[in-house]
Scaffold this active site. Structure first.
Site, PDB file in Angstrom:
ATOM      1  N   GLU A 187      -0.633  -9.309  -0.047  1.00 49.18           N
ATOM      2  CA  GLU A 187      -2.043  -9.511   0.315  1.00 49.18           C
ATOM      3  C   GLU A 187      -2.941  -9.596  -0.916  1.00 49.18           C
ATOM      4  OE1 GLU A 187      -1.729  -6.130   3.002  1.00 49.18           O
ATOM      5  OE2 GLU A 187      -2.416  -7.394   4.651  1.00 49.18           O
TER       6      GLU A 187
ATOM      7  N   ALA B 278       0.869  -1.175   0.000  1.00 48.72           N
ATOM      8  CA  ALA B 278       0.000   0.000   0.000  1.00 48.72           C
ATOM      9  C   ALA B 278       0.909   1.229   0.000  1.00 48.72           C
ATOM     10  CB  ALA B 278      -0.892  -0.027   1.229  1.00 48.72           C
TER      11      ALA B 278
ATOM     12  N   GLY C 225       0.685  -4.927   1.121  1.00 48.98           N
ATOM     13  CA  GLY C 225      -0.526  -5.033   0.313  1.00 48.98           C
ATOM     14  C   GLY C 225      -0.306  -5.804  -0.987  1.00 48.98           C
TER      15      GLY C 225
ATOM     16  N   GLU D 211       4.870  -4.896   7.508  1.00 42.03           N
ATOM     17  CA  GLU D 211       4.112  -3.844   8.198  1.00 42.03           C
ATOM     18  C   GLU D 211       4.601  -3.529   9.602  1.00 42.03           C
ATOM     19  OE1 GLU D 211       2.758  -6.156   6.278  1.00 42.03           O
ATOM     20  OE2 GLU D 211       1.142  -5.305   5.081  1.00 42.03           O
TER      21      GLU D 211
HETATM   22  N1  CO8 Z   1       4.519   3.109  -1.100  1.00 41.68           N
HETATM   23  C1  CO8 Z   1       4.859   4.238  -1.736  1.00 41.68           C
HETATM   24  N2  CO8 Z   1       5.914   4.340  -2.557  1.00 41.68           N
HETATM   25  C2  CO8 Z   1       6.684   3.257  -2.709  1.00 41.68           C
HETATM   26  C3  CO8 Z   1       6.406   2.044  -2.056  1.00 41.68           C
HETATM   27  C4  CO8 Z   1       5.258   1.999  -1.219  1.00 41.68           C
HETATM   28  N3  CO8 Z   1       4.858   0.875  -0.586  1.00 41.68           N
HETATM   29  N4  CO8 Z   1       7.347   1.152  -2.395  1.00 41.68           N
HETATM   30  C5  CO8 Z   1       8.190   1.778  -3.230  1.00 41.68           C
HETATM   31  N5  CO8 Z   1       7.782   3.055  -3.430  1.00 41.68           N
HETATM   32  C6  CO8 Z   1       8.435   4.072  -4.246  1.00 41.68           C
HETATM   33  C7  CO8 Z   1       9.653   4.641  -3.573  1.00 41.68           C
HETATM   34  O1  CO8 Z   1       9.297   5.638  -2.647  1.00 41.68           O
HETATM   35  C8  CO8 Z   1      10.429   5.184  -4.755  1.00 41.68           C
HETATM   36  O2  CO8 Z   1       9.846   6.390  -5.151  1.00 41.68           O
HETATM   37  P1  CO8 Z   1      10.796   7.671  -5.517  1.00 41.68           P
HETATM   38  O3  CO8 Z   1      11.571   7.220  -6.727  1.00 41.68           O
HETATM   39  O4  CO8 Z   1       9.834   8.759  -5.776  1.00 41.68           O
HETATM   40  O5  CO8 Z   1      11.682   7.863  -4.324  1.00 41.68           O
HETATM   41  C9  CO8 Z   1      10.123   4.164  -5.843  1.00 41.68           C
HETATM   42  O6  CO8 Z   1       8.948   3.482  -5.436  1.00 41.68           O
HETATM   43  C10 CO8 Z   1      11.227   3.163  -6.025  1.00 41.68           C
HETATM   44  O7  CO8 Z   1      11.478   2.578  -4.773  1.00 41.68           O
HETATM   45  P2  CO8 Z   1      12.935   2.472  -4.125  1.00 41.68           P
HETATM   46  O8  CO8 Z   1      13.800   3.575  -4.598  1.00 41.68           O
HETATM   47  O9  CO8 Z   1      12.760   2.312  -2.655  1.00 41.68           O
HETATM   48  O10 CO8 Z   1      13.431   1.102  -4.794  1.00 41.68           O
HETATM   49  P3  CO8 Z   1      14.500   0.087  -4.206  1.00 41.68           P
HETATM   50  O11 CO8 Z   1      14.795  -0.871  -5.293  1.00 41.68           O
HETATM   51  O12 CO8 Z   1      15.626   0.798  -3.564  1.00 41.68           O
HETATM   52  O13 CO8 Z   1      13.706  -0.687  -3.035  1.00 41.68           O
HETATM   53  C11 CO8 Z   1      11.856  -1.839  -2.069  1.00 41.68           C
HETATM   54  C12 CO8 Z   1      12.609  -1.499  -3.348  1.00 41.68           C
HETATM   55  C13 CO8 Z   1      12.711  -2.732  -1.171  1.00 41.68           C
HETATM   56  C14 CO8 Z   1      10.586  -2.595  -2.458  1.00 41.68           C
HETATM   57  C15 CO8 Z   1      11.492  -0.536  -1.321  1.00 41.68           C
HETATM   58  O14 CO8 Z   1      10.893   0.362  -2.247  1.00 41.68           O
HETATM   59  C16 CO8 Z   1      10.568  -0.727  -0.179  1.00 41.68           C
HETATM   60  O15 CO8 Z   1      10.956  -1.197   0.881  1.00 41.68           O
HETATM   61  N6  CO8 Z   1       9.264  -0.360  -0.370  1.00 41.68           N
HETATM   62  C17 CO8 Z   1       8.274  -0.446   0.668  1.00 41.68           C
HETATM   63  C18 CO8 Z   1       7.859  -1.872   0.884  1.00 41.68           C
HETATM   64  C19 CO8 Z   1       6.870  -1.944   2.020  1.00 41.68           C
HETATM   65  O16 CO8 Z   1       7.196  -1.716   3.165  1.00 41.68           O
HETATM   66  N7  CO8 Z   1       5.612  -2.329   1.664  1.00 41.68           N
HETATM   67  C20 CO8 Z   1       4.567  -2.452   2.645  1.00 41.68           C
HETATM   68  C21 CO8 Z   1       3.831  -1.180   2.767  1.00 41.68           C
HETATM   69  S1  CO8 Z   1       2.661  -1.236   4.068  1.00 41.68           S
HETATM   70  C22 CO8 Z   1       1.372  -2.064   3.401  1.00 41.68           C
HETATM   71  O17 CO8 Z   1       1.374  -2.524   2.280  1.00 41.68           O
HETATM   72  C23 CO8 Z   1       0.217  -2.211   4.308  1.00 41.68           C
HETATM   73  C24 CO8 Z   1      -0.973  -2.858   3.620  1.00 41.68           C
HETATM   74  C25 CO8 Z   1      -2.183  -2.768   4.481  1.00 41.68           C
HETATM   75  C26 CO8 Z   1      -2.719  -1.381   4.493  1.00 41.68           C
HETATM   76  C27 CO8 Z   1      -3.868  -1.286   5.398  1.00 41.68           C
HETATM   77  C28 CO8 Z   1      -4.313   0.160   5.551  1.00 41.68           C
HETATM   78  C29 CO8 Z   1      -4.922   0.487   6.870  1.00 41.68           C
END
Ligand code: CO8
Length: 264
Positions: free
Chosen positions: A111, A63, A108, A131
């Protein structure tokens, strides 16, 4: 440009979450578009769906953390409900949905993949529920579906540690059915989908319903549900033609072998 693309190839529909600049993270707009795409699927024509992510790096990286970062308690609950309603729609969608996981399937992303009927993954795929490292719980069904899919012990270990796992471990724990090289992922998913699409569509849908709904019941009620669904098949033309075809083939092996099921 659309945040969710939809194309069809004969009886197979391919849904692609298309926000590669954010690794296909699910914000409200993506969830709304995906909902609209599902509403628009022509269920008379389409017999199997594939869900994948745009680009070579990510299926869905979760998400949208930016969007979630400022939510209040009530807004958090509402965002969770928005995702849960959509994922439940996907899970109970009348026709099968295959997740073709082409990279990160985190939070997400894991999920939504678990809301599909089954998952095939590229060798580059990575799964996880990160999360608790963000101060939240898996809120789009992860605490429920991961435990049901891989068992509570392994689900708890992965969720509490927020550890991501690679495709081979996901295969070992039963989160995915098959791993293929990235370039073979969509062709493999399409082949599986068209195999499913060639079978009697009403029967395939009935199997999905029987499995999904039966899993929620005790065994006595579950087999009673199966009997009812089985009986319903005998009101279809596809049952009559499928069985007649088998009997024709037995009489004369030259007779037609592949049934052109009509979805009736
Ligand atoms: N949300 C928003 N933006 C994201 C997300 C995300 N989940 N994942 C990646 N991006 C964006 C980055 O911010 C980046 O944007 P920008 O270029 O503008 O800085 C772009 O995508 C590329 O990402 P990275 O530069 O970080 O790429 P890397 O190759 O270095 O890393 C990763 C890749 C490891 C996947 C890293 O991006 C990461 O850790 N992302 C987050 C993963 C995460 O924690 N996901 C879980 C999120 S929480 C969730 O899903 C909860 C679901 C339930 C919600 C319920 C609501 C109440």
């Amino acid at each position: 440009m659309a945040l969710v693309n939809y194309e069809t190839k004969e009886a197979v529909g391919i849904i692609t979450i298309n926000r590669p600049e954010a690794l296909n993270a699910l914000n409200s707009a993506v969830l709304d578009e995906l909902n609209a795409v599902l509403d628009g699927v022509n269920q008379a024509e389409i017999r199997c769906l594939i869900l994948t992510g745009a680009g070579e790096k990510s299926f869905v990286a979760g998400a949208d953390i930016g969007e979630m970062s400022t939510l209040s308690k009530a807004e958090g609950e509402a965002f969770g409900k928005k995702g849960n309603d959509l994922f439940r729609k996907l899970e109970t969608f009348p026709i099968p949905v295959i997740a073709a996981v082409n990279g990160f399937a985190l939070g997400g992303g894991c999920e939504i993949a678990m809301s599909c009927d089954f998952r095939i993954a590229s060798e580059t795929a990575m799964f996880g529920q990160p999360e608790v490292g963000l101060g939240i719980t898996p809120g789009f069904g992860g605490t429920q579906r991961l435990a049901r899919l891989i068992g509570p012990g392994m689900a708890k270990q992965l969720i509490y540690t927020a550890r991501n796992i690679k495709a081979d471990e996901a295969l070992r724990v039963g989160l995915v059915n098959q791993i293929v090289p990235l370039e073979e992922l969509i062709p493999t998913a399409e082949k599986l989908a068209s195999t499913i699409a060639k079978n009697a569509p009403i029967a395939v849908r009935a199997c999905k319903k029987a499995i999904n709904e039966g899993l929620e019941l005790d065994m006595d009620a579950a087999v009673a549900l199966e009997e009812k669904i089985f009986g319903d098949c005998f009101e279809t033309e596809d049952q009559r033609e499928g069985m007649a075809n088998f009997l024709r083939k037995k009489d004369d092996p030259e007779k037609k072998k592949v049934v052109d099921f009509k979805n009736r």
